[in-house]
Design an enzyme around this catalytic site. Structure first.
Site, short mmCIF file in Angstrom:
data_model
loop_
_atom_site.label_atom_id
_atom_site.label_comp_id
_atom_site.label_asym_id
_atom_site.label_seq_id
_atom_site.Cartn_x
_atom_site.Cartn_y
_atom_site.Cartn_z
N GLY A 86 0.82 -1.20 0.00
CA GLY A 86 0.00 0.00 0.00
C GLY A 86 0.86 1.25 0.00
CE LYS A 98 5.54 1.44 0.92
NZ LYS A 98 4.30 1.08 1.67
CD GLU A 107 6.18 -0.31 4.14
OE1 GLU A 107 5.10 -0.73 4.56
OE2 GLU A 107 6.40 0.91 3.99
#
Ligand code: 5RP
Length: 226
Positions: A86, A98, A107
């Site tokens: 996401g 993010k 990530e």
């Protein structure tokens, strides 16, 4: 549709998108957050179709394992065919902010090793200019005050995310009030500050494809130059 329903819809769209690409040797990168959780839950039905996953957080690793999906350490694999995650914000170039869930560093590492980054998000995450969502910066704890002063030189307001310790035993500073027009340059600039582990701008490695949930259905967007 609620935001959760939109997230569920894009998670299913991502499953539909990756299903034909899965092989018995595929190793998939898995993101973190509520949208990624919907994807993880749906991925359980496909677990006979790929070899394993690499997770971008302890939370996602635990969720995957609880569903009987194999999780490997990134050091055990040579690369990932794809990464699904996401975002807190995404622009037309598929540059992202993010780290709302404090998992930005892992990530970014997992995304860096993946051939394809598939971003899944509801339409509230799509923006013209990044920066309305406060930019998370992961910092070595002893450098917190110094990094705060350096970030304030950008004309921003810096808020220490109290009570949050990341999977890397570091802390998060949230940078408010930025209007980010040169995301790649700012990403590199902030990462040069001593004590910064990484920041939540994903511009050097943007997404390749965005599956965006809207009430009218899932839109598929590819990166275009801004
Ligand atoms: C976690 C992240 C998430 O991808 C981001 O916060 C989006 O989360 P959600 O899907 O819950 O809206 O970067 O560090």
């Amino acid at each position: 549709m609620t935001q959760d329903e939109l997230k569920q819809t894009v998670a299913q769209a991502a499953l539909d998108y990756i299903a034909p690409k899965l092989t018995p040797t595929s190793i998939l990168g898995i993101g973190t957050g509520s949208t990624a959780n919907f994807f993880i839950d749906g991925l359980a039905a496909y677990k006979q179709h790929f070899a394993a996953t690499v997770a971008s957080s302890e939370a996602s690793a635990q969720r995957l394992a609880s569903l009987g999906i194999k999780v490997l350490d990134l050091n055990e694999v040579e690369g990932l065919s794809l990464y699904v995650d996401g975002a807190d914000e995404c622009n037309a170039a598929l540059e992202m902010i993010k780290g709302g869930g404090a998992a930005l560093t892992r990530e970014k590492i997992v995304a860096a090793t993946a051939d394809e980054f598939i971003c899944i998000a509801d339409e509230s995450k799509m923006v013209t200019t990044l920066g309305h969502f406060p930019l998370p910066v992961e910092v070595i704890p002893m450098a917190r005050a110094y990094v705060t002063r350096e970030l304030e030189k950008l004309g921003a307001t810096v808020v220490y995310r109290q009570g949050v310790i990341t999977d890397n035993n570091a802390v998060i500073l949230d940078v408010h009030g930025l209007s980010i027009t040169e995301a790649k340059a700012l990403e590199a600039q902030i990462n040069q500050i001593a004590g910064v582990i990484t920041n939540g701008l994903f511009a050097a490695r943007p997404a390749n494809i965005l599956l965006l949930g809207t009430p009218a259905g899932v839109k598929t967007l590819y990166a275009k130059n801004t």
